[in-house]
Design an enzyme around this catalytic site. Sequence first.
Site, PDB file in Angstrom:
ATOM      1  N   TYR A 146       0.715  -1.396   0.384  1.00 14.07           N
ATOM      2  CA  TYR A 146      -0.164  -0.575  -0.455  1.00 14.07           C
ATOM      3  C   TYR A 146       1.374   1.310   0.174  1.00 14.07           C
ATOM      4  O   TYR A 146       0.061   2.496  -0.116  1.00 14.07           O
ATOM      5  CB  TYR A 146      -0.347  -0.154   1.234  1.00 14.07           C
ATOM      6  CG  TYR A 146      -2.421  -0.685   1.288  1.00 14.07           C
ATOM      7  CD1 TYR A 146      -2.252  -2.242   0.956  1.00 14.07           C
ATOM      8  CD2 TYR A 146      -3.676  -0.084   1.619  1.00 14.07           C
ATOM      9  CE1 TYR A 146      -3.863  -2.685   0.855  1.00 14.07           C
ATOM     10  CE2 TYR A 146      -4.202  -1.285   1.739  1.00 14.07           C
ATOM     11  CZ  TYR A 146      -4.931  -2.283   0.997  1.00 14.07           C
ATOM     12  OH  TYR A 146      -5.803  -3.186   1.201  1.00 14.07           O
ATOM     13  N   LYS A 192       2.937 -15.896   1.437  1.00 14.37           N
ATOM     14  CA  LYS A 192       2.705 -16.443   0.153  1.00 14.37           C
ATOM     15  C   LYS A 192       4.405 -16.339   0.063  1.00 14.37           C
ATOM     16  O   LYS A 192       5.778 -16.238  -0.459  1.00 14.37           O
ATOM     17  CB  LYS A 192       2.816 -14.761  -1.244  1.00 14.37           C
ATOM     18  CG  LYS A 192       2.908 -16.039  -2.343  1.00 14.37           C
ATOM     19  CD  LYS A 192       1.264 -17.125  -2.182  1.00 14.37           C
ATOM     20  CE  LYS A 192       1.829 -18.059  -3.721  1.00 14.37           C
ATOM     21  NZ  LYS A 192       0.819 -19.135  -4.115  1.00 14.37           N
ATOM     22  N   ASP A 225      -3.103 -18.164   0.000  1.00  9.16           N
ATOM     23  CA  ASP A 225      -4.439 -18.878  -1.048  1.00  9.16           C
ATOM     24  C   ASP A 225      -4.870 -20.168  -0.338  1.00  9.16           C
ATOM     25  O   ASP A 225      -5.887 -20.706  -0.263  1.00  9.16           O
ATOM     26  CB  ASP A 225      -3.236 -19.647  -2.288  1.00  9.16           C
ATOM     27  CG  ASP A 225      -1.828 -20.702  -2.438  1.00  9.16           C
ATOM     28  OD1 ASP A 225      -1.487 -20.379  -1.345  1.00  9.16           O
ATOM     29  OD2 ASP A 225      -1.395 -20.752  -3.108  1.00  9.16           O
ATOM     30  N   ASP A 249      -6.655  -7.559   3.779  1.00  8.95           N
ATOM     31  CA  ASP A 249      -7.636  -6.485   3.510  1.00  8.95           C
ATOM     32  C   ASP A 249      -9.171  -8.124   2.623  1.00  8.95           C
ATOM     33  O   ASP A 249      -9.689  -7.540   3.046  1.00  8.95           O
ATOM     34  CB  ASP A 249      -6.941  -5.279   2.435  1.00  8.95           C
ATOM     35  CG  ASP A 249      -8.269  -4.667   1.828  1.00  8.95           C
ATOM     36  OD1 ASP A 249      -9.125  -4.506   2.588  1.00  8.95           O
ATOM     37  OD2 ASP A 249      -8.014  -4.724   0.238  1.00  8.95           O
ATOM     38  N   ASP A 253     -12.217  -9.912   4.306  1.00  3.21           N
ATOM     39  CA  ASP A 253     -13.768  -9.188   3.811  1.00  3.21           C
ATOM     40  C   ASP A 253     -14.069 -10.884   3.717  1.00  3.21           C
ATOM     41  O   ASP A 253     -15.011 -11.102   3.612  1.00  3.21           O
ATOM     42  CB  ASP A 253     -13.602  -9.252   2.783  1.00  3.21           C
ATOM     43  CG  ASP A 253     -13.842  -7.075   2.545  1.00  3.21           C
ATOM     44  OD1 ASP A 253     -13.341  -6.792   2.978  1.00  3.21           O
ATOM     45  OD2 ASP A 253     -14.718  -7.211   1.533  1.00  3.21           O
TER      46      ASP A 253
HETATM   47  C1  IPM Z   1     -10.484  -1.053   4.396  1.00  2.00           C
HETATM   48  C2  IPM Z   1     -10.379  -0.758   2.598  1.00  2.00           C
HETATM   49  C3  IPM Z   1      -9.767  -0.166   2.317  1.00  2.00           C
HETATM   50  C4  IPM Z   1      -8.371  -0.285   2.537  1.00  2.00           C
HETATM   51  C5  IPM Z   1      -9.992   0.751   0.558  1.00  2.00           C
HETATM   52  C6  IPM Z   1     -10.911   2.009   0.588  1.00  2.00           C
HETATM   53  C7  IPM Z   1      -8.308   1.626   0.989  1.00  2.00           C
HETATM   54  O1  IPM Z   1     -10.486  -2.290   1.288  1.00  2.00           O
HETATM   55  O2  IPM Z   1      -9.842  -0.798   5.315  1.00  2.00           O
HETATM   56  O3  IPM Z   1     -10.283  -2.617   4.210  1.00  2.00           O
HETATM   57  O4  IPM Z   1      -7.379  -1.683   1.120  1.00  2.00           O
HETATM   58  O5  IPM Z   1      -7.392  -0.703   3.668  1.00  2.00           O
HETATM   59 MN    MN Z   2     -11.459  -3.888   2.640  1.00  2.00          MN
END
Ligand code: IPM
Ligand code: MN
Length: 357
Positions: A146, A192, A225, A249, A253
């Site tokens: 990032y 990885k 993975d 990240d 999710d």
């Molecule tokens: C999160 C989001 C952010 C990230 C983006 C929007 C910059 O996806 O907080 O998980 O990737 O950190």
């Molecule tokens: Mn995110």
Amino acid sequence: MKTYKLAVLPGDFIGPEVIDATIAVLDALSSKYGFSFSYTRLPFGGSALESHGTPLPEATKVACGAADAVLLGAVGGPVGRHPWNRVPREQRIESGLLGIRKYLGVYANLRPVKVFKGLEHLSPLKSEVVRGTDMLIVRELTGGIYFGKPSYNRADEGLSTDVYTRPEVERIARVAFEAARLRGGKVTSIDKANVLDVSQFWREVVIGVQQAEYSGVELEHLYVDNAAMQLVRSPRQFDVIVTSNLFGDILSDLAAVIPGSLGLLPSASVGGQVGLFEPVHGSAPDIAGQDLANPAGAMLSAAMMLRYGLNEEAAAKAIEQAVERALAENPTKDLGGTRGTQAFTEAVVRAITKSAG
Ligand code: IPM
Ligand code: MN
Ligand code: NAD
């Protein structure tokens, strides 16, 4: 009576919706626990880009740095309104989020994933698979790909650099090992390392920290993975996960599917002077303005703020129990219930007021 100064960054689309819901819950708590909150709403994200020409105005940064804690909704806009490509980095909405994390120095992003007892049915996965899941994802937040340099998007080539230094890996590893000591005593480091030099380095440093300082904590390593597969196949095997910014990240999710919705997951970003507390989900333009946003992730982030940022454990628990109770009665629509944002918020507030006697 103590008054906590909160810097509030509602952001875009459902950001303000989940923040309003969370403030209603915090206000319901205040009287019972002998403190109150002052809220300073600050321009941030897409709306700040329009009004101030930047997603993170200087005054917003300064106010966050001077607050007791920062409560954040979500930022971002649909592609088309603010095109994501070939926009100078400082003009990208998401840069405001990266900027405030970096400014506050919050390198450790704690993302708990827990399936509440009796609420296994909210998951699209089988109840017997998700039952008892209780893990903490420790995501490195201010380094890695990032932020690595060089980084560019040119006509014929794009480049991002994934880089970690020894102090960066050591400090995030310590956060994970310390957390594991207070939980199940196990850390899974995800990388990885079969391909990436940066991952081989990450793994070596994590092993070094464990051997030197945390021999009582079990350490295992998974390739990312395989980890993605294991997370949905048998999530109970995980206690504390530690991983890089990008992998954390993506995996968080994915892990949101275990309890049932991205709208449920909270986070705390710590390691600096002031903590930043935000749900894991984004601004969800697709459901904004329709009373469809699940505010639980934001409310549970406020609980993490009370616990880790303000040292108010009893109040943190009160939010968690009230959210759990409201989910058990009738959850939000993303979880198959019939409640909208407003009705769910009223239910949480009711649960808090009731428990306040
Ligand atoms: C999160 C989001 C952010 C990230 C983006 C929007 C910059 O996806 O907080 O998980 O990737 O950190
Ligand atoms: Mn995110
Ligand atoms: P998103 O998290 O906003 O939405 C993904 C999906 O989950 C959508 O279908 C959405 O409707 C649903 N969802 C998300 N939160 C929900 C909630 N609280 N209740 C019910 N459903 C919910 O991800 P996206 O669509 O990929 O991104 C939209 C914008 O948000 C982008 O600009 C992205 O960069 C940004 N984003 C911001 C943050 C943040 O501010 N922390 C995090 C992730 C994404």
